[in-house]
Design a protein around this motif. Structure first.
Motif, PDB file in Angstrom:
ATOM      1  N   ASP A 172      37.835 -48.037 -23.971  1.00  0.00           N
ATOM      2  CA  ASP A 172      36.773 -48.442 -23.257  1.00  0.00           C
ATOM      3  C   ASP A 172      36.329 -49.862 -23.791  1.00  0.00           C
ATOM      4  O   ASP A 172      35.918 -50.313 -24.779  1.00  0.00           O
ATOM      5  CB  ASP A 172      35.631 -47.334 -23.706  1.00  0.00           C
ATOM      6  N   ALA A 173      36.700 -50.906 -22.757  1.00  0.00           N
ATOM      7  CA  ALA A 173      36.472 -52.014 -23.260  1.00  0.00           C
ATOM      8  C   ALA A 173      35.112 -52.662 -23.417  1.00  0.00           C
ATOM      9  O   ALA A 173      34.838 -53.697 -23.950  1.00  0.00           O
ATOM     10  CB  ALA A 173      37.281 -53.115 -21.948  1.00  0.00           C
ATOM     11  N   THR A 174      34.162 -51.847 -23.005  1.00  0.00           N
ATOM     12  CA  THR A 174      32.678 -52.257 -23.154  1.00  0.00           C
ATOM     13  C   THR A 174      32.498 -52.347 -24.648  1.00  0.00           C
ATOM     14  O   THR A 174      31.324 -52.785 -25.121  1.00  0.00           O
ATOM     15  CB  THR A 174      31.910 -51.389 -22.457  1.00  0.00           C
ATOM     16  N   ARG A 175      33.161 -51.462 -25.441  1.00  0.00           N
ATOM     17  CA  ARG A 175      33.057 -51.311 -27.005  1.00  0.00           C
ATOM     18  C   ARG A 175      33.432 -52.576 -27.451  1.00  0.00           C
ATOM     19  O   ARG A 175      32.999 -52.750 -28.834  1.00  0.00           O
ATOM     20  CB  ARG A 175      33.755 -50.475 -27.622  1.00  0.00           C
ATOM     21  N   TRP A 176      34.198 -53.658 -26.979  1.00  0.00           N
ATOM     22  CA  TRP A 176      34.407 -54.793 -27.361  1.00  0.00           C
ATOM     23  C   TRP A 176      33.566 -56.085 -27.023  1.00  0.00           C
ATOM     24  O   TRP A 176      33.794 -57.048 -27.394  1.00  0.00           O
ATOM     25  CB  TRP A 176      35.778 -55.236 -27.242  1.00  0.00           C
ATOM     26  N   LEU A 177      32.458 -55.909 -26.578  1.00  0.00           N
ATOM     27  CA  LEU A 177      31.831 -57.007 -25.957  1.00  0.00           C
ATOM     28  C   LEU A 177      31.086 -57.685 -27.074  1.00  0.00           C
ATOM     29  O   LEU A 177      31.036 -58.942 -26.742  1.00  0.00           O
ATOM     30  CB  LEU A 177      30.627 -56.268 -24.992  1.00  0.00           C
ATOM     31  N   ALA A 210      28.735 -55.253 -13.644  1.00  0.00           N
ATOM     32  CA  ALA A 210      29.582 -55.821 -14.748  1.00  0.00           C
ATOM     33  C   ALA A 210      28.623 -55.834 -16.063  1.00  0.00           C
ATOM     34  O   ALA A 210      27.614 -55.806 -15.916  1.00  0.00           O
ATOM     35  CB  ALA A 210      29.834 -57.460 -14.422  1.00  0.00           C
ATOM     36  N   ALA A 211      29.486 -55.581 -17.240  1.00  0.00           N
ATOM     37  CA  ALA A 211      28.898 -55.752 -18.470  1.00  0.00           C
ATOM     38  C   ALA A 211      29.602 -56.956 -19.249  1.00  0.00           C
ATOM     39  O   ALA A 211      30.778 -57.096 -19.270  1.00  0.00           O
ATOM     40  CB  ALA A 211      29.104 -54.393 -19.273  1.00  0.00           C
ATOM     41  N   SER A 212      28.753 -57.957 -19.712  1.00  0.00           N
ATOM     42  CA  SER A 212      29.520 -58.946 -20.263  1.00  0.00           C
ATOM     43  C   SER A 212      28.135 -59.760 -21.429  1.00  0.00           C
ATOM     44  O   SER A 212      27.411 -58.934 -21.679  1.00  0.00           O
ATOM     45  CB  SER A 212      29.365 -60.066 -19.443  1.00  0.00           C
ATOM     46  N   GLY A 240      17.002 -54.628 -10.601  1.00  0.00           N
ATOM     47  CA  GLY A 240      17.631 -53.392 -10.613  1.00  0.00           C
ATOM     48  C   GLY A 240      17.195 -52.816 -12.052  1.00  0.00           C
ATOM     49  O   GLY A 240      17.968 -52.380 -12.779  1.00  0.00           O
ATOM     50  N   PHE A 241      15.866 -53.115 -12.265  1.00  0.00           N
ATOM     51  CA  PHE A 241      15.397 -52.922 -13.833  1.00  0.00           C
ATOM     52  C   PHE A 241      15.856 -51.528 -14.108  1.00  0.00           C
ATOM     53  O   PHE A 241      16.400 -51.328 -15.250  1.00  0.00           O
ATOM     54  CB  PHE A 241      13.920 -52.988 -13.925  1.00  0.00           C
ATOM     55  N   ALA A 242      15.317 -50.391 -13.497  1.00  0.00           N
ATOM     56  CA  ALA A 242      15.683 -49.171 -14.021  1.00  0.00           C
ATOM     57  C   ALA A 242      17.094 -48.685 -14.107  1.00  0.00           C
ATOM     58  O   ALA A 242      17.644 -48.307 -15.124  1.00  0.00           O
ATOM     59  CB  ALA A 242      14.960 -48.054 -13.151  1.00  0.00           C
ATOM     60  N   LEU A 243      18.060 -49.363 -13.274  1.00  0.00           N
ATOM     61  CA  LEU A 243      19.423 -48.827 -13.465  1.00  0.00           C
ATOM     62  C   LEU A 243      19.848 -49.701 -14.409  1.00  0.00           C
ATOM     63  O   LEU A 243      20.748 -49.068 -15.169  1.00  0.00           O
ATOM     64  CB  LEU A 243      20.169 -49.154 -12.190  1.00  0.00           C
ATOM     65  N   ARG A 244      19.729 -50.925 -14.686  1.00  0.00           N
ATOM     66  CA  ARG A 244      20.218 -51.786 -15.676  1.00  0.00           C
ATOM     67  C   ARG A 244      19.641 -51.225 -17.104  1.00  0.00           C
ATOM     68  O   ARG A 244      20.636 -51.215 -18.174  1.00  0.00           O
ATOM     69  CB  ARG A 244      19.617 -53.293 -15.757  1.00  0.00           C
ATOM     70  N   GLN A 245      18.612 -50.772 -17.108  1.00  0.00           N
ATOM     71  CA  GLN A 245      18.278 -50.063 -18.625  1.00  0.00           C
ATOM     72  C   GLN A 245      18.804 -48.894 -18.813  1.00  0.00           C
ATOM     73  O   GLN A 245      19.442 -48.736 -19.962  1.00  0.00           O
ATOM     74  CB  GLN A 245      16.540 -49.647 -18.493  1.00  0.00           C
ATOM     75  N   ARG A 246      19.374 -48.067 -17.771  1.00  0.00           N
ATOM     76  CA  ARG A 246      20.125 -46.803 -18.039  1.00  0.00           C
ATOM     77  C   ARG A 246      21.336 -47.263 -18.230  1.00  0.00           C
ATOM     78  O   ARG A 246      22.244 -46.674 -19.198  1.00  0.00           O
ATOM     79  CB  ARG A 246      20.006 -46.120 -16.916  1.00  0.00           C
ATOM     80  N   LEU A 247      22.043 -48.373 -17.743  1.00  0.00           N
ATOM     81  CA  LEU A 247      23.388 -48.517 -18.127  1.00  0.00           C
ATOM     82  C   LEU A 247      23.464 -49.252 -19.439  1.00  0.00           C
ATOM     83  O   LEU A 247      24.569 -48.887 -20.124  1.00  0.00           O
ATOM     84  CB  LEU A 247      23.758 -49.723 -16.857  1.00  0.00           C
ATOM     85  N   ALA A 248      22.392 -49.972 -19.685  1.00  0.00           N
ATOM     86  CA  ALA A 248      22.433 -50.434 -21.126  1.00  0.00           C
ATOM     87  C   ALA A 248      22.493 -49.383 -22.151  1.00  0.00           C
ATOM     88  O   ALA A 248      23.022 -49.655 -23.151  1.00  0.00           O
ATOM     89  CB  ALA A 248      21.170 -51.235 -21.287  1.00  0.00           C
ATOM     90  N   ARG A 249      21.630 -48.259 -21.959  1.00  0.00           N
ATOM     91  CA  ARG A 249      21.731 -47.344 -22.945  1.00  0.00           C
ATOM     92  C   ARG A 249      23.136 -46.591 -23.004  1.00  0.00           C
ATOM     93  O   ARG A 249      23.670 -46.265 -23.911  1.00  0.00           O
ATOM     94  CB  ARG A 249      20.563 -46.229 -22.479  1.00  0.00           C
ATOM     95  N   GLU A 250      23.592 -46.369 -21.831  1.00  0.00           N
ATOM     96  CA  GLU A 250      25.041 -45.604 -21.652  1.00  0.00           C
ATOM     97  C   GLU A 250      25.935 -46.830 -22.570  1.00  0.00           C
ATOM     98  O   GLU A 250      26.823 -45.824 -23.168  1.00  0.00           O
ATOM     99  CB  GLU A 250      25.188 -45.606 -20.186  1.00  0.00           C
ATOM    100  N   LEU A 251      25.996 -47.896 -22.440  1.00  0.00           N
ATOM    101  CA  LEU A 251      26.930 -48.757 -23.031  1.00  0.00           C
ATOM    102  C   LEU A 251      26.737 -49.417 -24.322  1.00  0.00           C
ATOM    103  O   LEU A 251      27.581 -49.970 -25.008  1.00  0.00           O
ATOM    104  CB  LEU A 251      27.513 -49.860 -21.965  1.00  0.00           C
ATOM    105  N   ASP A 252      25.455 -48.911 -24.849  1.00  0.00           N
ATOM    106  CA  ASP A 252      24.835 -49.689 -25.880  1.00  0.00           C
ATOM    107  C   ASP A 252      25.045 -51.117 -26.085  1.00  0.00           C
ATOM    108  O   ASP A 252      25.498 -51.687 -26.859  1.00  0.00           O
ATOM    109  CB  ASP A 252      25.774 -48.921 -27.153  1.00  0.00           C
ATOM    110  N   VAL A 253      24.325 -51.568 -25.014  1.00  0.00           N
ATOM    111  CA  VAL A 253      24.263 -52.882 -24.769  1.00  0.00           C
ATOM    112  C   VAL A 253      22.755 -53.233 -24.264  1.00  0.00           C
ATOM    113  O   VAL A 253      22.353 -52.357 -24.096  1.00  0.00           O
ATOM    114  CB  VAL A 253      25.166 -53.754 -23.999  1.00  0.00           C
ATOM    115  N   GLU A 254      22.342 -54.590 -24.477  1.00  0.00           N
ATOM    116  CA  GLU A 254      21.127 -54.985 -24.011  1.00  0.00           C
ATOM    117  C   GLU A 254      21.140 -55.120 -22.590  1.00  0.00           C
ATOM    118  O   GLU A 254      22.400 -55.533 -21.839  1.00  0.00           O
ATOM    119  CB  GLU A 254      20.854 -56.540 -24.463  1.00  0.00           C
ATOM    120  N   PRO A 255      20.138 -54.846 -21.712  1.00  0.00           N
ATOM    121  CA  PRO A 255      20.032 -54.808 -20.367  1.00  0.00           C
ATOM    122  C   PRO A 255      20.242 -56.205 -19.746  1.00  0.00           C
ATOM    123  O   PRO A 255      20.937 -56.442 -18.712  1.00  0.00           O
ATOM    124  CB  PRO A 255      18.480 -54.670 -20.122  1.00  0.00           C
ATOM    125  N   ASP A 256      20.091 -57.426 -20.642  1.00  0.00           N
ATOM    126  CA  ASP A 256      20.496 -58.495 -20.167  1.00  0.00           C
ATOM    127  C   ASP A 256      22.001 -58.887 -19.946  1.00  0.00           C
ATOM    128  O   ASP A 256      22.381 -60.162 -19.588  1.00  0.00           O
ATOM    129  CB  ASP A 256      19.713 -59.662 -20.722  1.00  0.00           C
TER     130      ASP A 256
END
Length: 373
Positions: free
Chosen positions: A215-220, A246-248, A72-88
């Protein structure tokens, strides 16, 4: 040759009661010989999916012979930008339900336990029991609490021990619609040992408009043991395509991806999710329709003297003043499908999805006829 195949199954699986989904419209109409039924049982978006997501699907039909992008490369990249995390940090799932199952498979088993609240999403105990883990269910707040039937964080913390590997927190919770504010949830996560994963299920987060909703993703970055799960099934209206994530921390995501099926999200689902993320107008309209519909339903309950659990999701659990199952059955004969939630420990409540204005009125008119009968 006869054989007891139930006895051959894993011990945890033998004890499972299968999850009961909301009744499909087609099944109801076939059983009762009626038409024009209304389904308000599964917390689906009454506006349907983003038009942009639907349009994207048409251009992919000639690619269905090909396997999807397994990572899911493209979607993971897009979600990473949305959440300000790394794609991995992103793990894709066949709905967020799939990710919850992955967490149970990866971190639970015999001799380990999971902690969750009474009245919480039914998949938590199902996923844990299937892998042989012990279940520690904490009591929820009482009916007269400021957050009736909501998560009691002190009670949850008291059930965490050295063998607890996962604590499930639904924020907001299904089927109660209750929620936890930022300070309370942050303090709770900080109080737990690093050996215990805290899974914050935010399936309905986009609907919440409370000022102190976190927004709990801000605490990752602060909590490497935190996992946040989300779905495209609710506000994005893509329940039929089954896509969530999932974001982790990268370390947890690496483990989840080891047990994840290699093609667990389809080409169509990934493409629709990408478009849904960019269609902010559809999300905003969905929030508006939900806000107005939820306000109307709660006001209608107050006018009729019906109790309800205050909700910040796209559903409302209504106390019908009696055992709810017969009321549910009677509503079916009016062509209205809602959800009885006795299985969640709330035998007097029906959960109704917030629909469009005419759908909310039709539900309440049918309820008036049934409860007033």
């Amino acid at each position: 040759m006869s054989c007891d195949y139930r006895a051959l199954a894993n011990a945890g699986v033998q004890k499972l009661t299968p999850y009961q989904p909301g009744k499909p419209v087609e099944e109801l109409e076939r059983e009762l010989g009626i038409s024009d039924s209304l389904k308000l049982a599964s917390n689906e978006n009454p506006l349907g999916p983003s038009p942009r997501a639907v349009q994207a699907l048409g251009g992919l039909l000639d690619q269905l012979a090909r396997y999807p992008d397994g990572n899911g490369f493209a979607l993971r990249q897009r979600l990473a930008r949305e959440l300000d995390v790394e794609p991995d940090c992103i793990t894709l799932g066949n709905g967020s339900n799939d990710v919850l199952e992955l967490l149970a498979r990866a971190y639970l088993g015999p001799g380990r336990n999971a902690v969750f609240s009474a009245h919480a999403f039914a998949v938590y105990p199902l996923a844990c029991q299937a892998v042989g883990a012990d279940l520690h269910m904490a009591p929820a707040h009482a009916a007269d609490h400021a957050m009736p039937y909501g998560h009691d964080l002190e009670a949850l913390a008291a059930r965490v021990d050295a063998d607890t590997r996962v604590v499930f927190i639904a924020n907001p919770n299904n089927p109660t619609g209750t929620w936890l504010d930022s300070k309370a949830l942050h303090d709770f996560i900080r109080s737990l040992p690093g050996t215990t994963l805290v899974v914050v299920d935010e399936a309905y987060c986009e609907y919440v408009e409370e000022a102190d909703y976190p927004d709990a993703t801000r605490w990752l970055k602060e909590f490497p043991n935190l996992v946040v799960t989300r779905t495209f099934s609710k506000i994005h209206g893509l329940a039929g395509l089954r896509i969530g994530y999932a974001a982790s921390s990268p370390e947890v995501a690496d483990i989840l991806n080891r047990v994840r099926q290699p093609f667990n999200t389809s080409t169509l689902a990934q493409a629709a999710a990408l478009e849904a993320l960019d269609d902010t107008a559809h999300v905003q309209e969905s929030v508006r329709v939900n806000r107005e519909g939820l306000a109307w339903l709660t006001a209608a309950c107050r006018e009729r003297g019906l109790g309800y659990i205050p909700s910040v999701g796209n559903f409302l659990s209504i106390d019908v003043g009696r055992e709810a199952e017969p009321v549910y059955q009677a509503l079916l004969h009016h062509g209205v499908i809602v959800r009885p939630i006795a299985g969640y420990g709330l035998p007097r409540h029906l959960r109704v999805t917030v629909g469009r204005a005419h759908e909310n009125r039709r539900f309440m008119e049918a309820l008036d006829q049934v409860v007033g009968a």
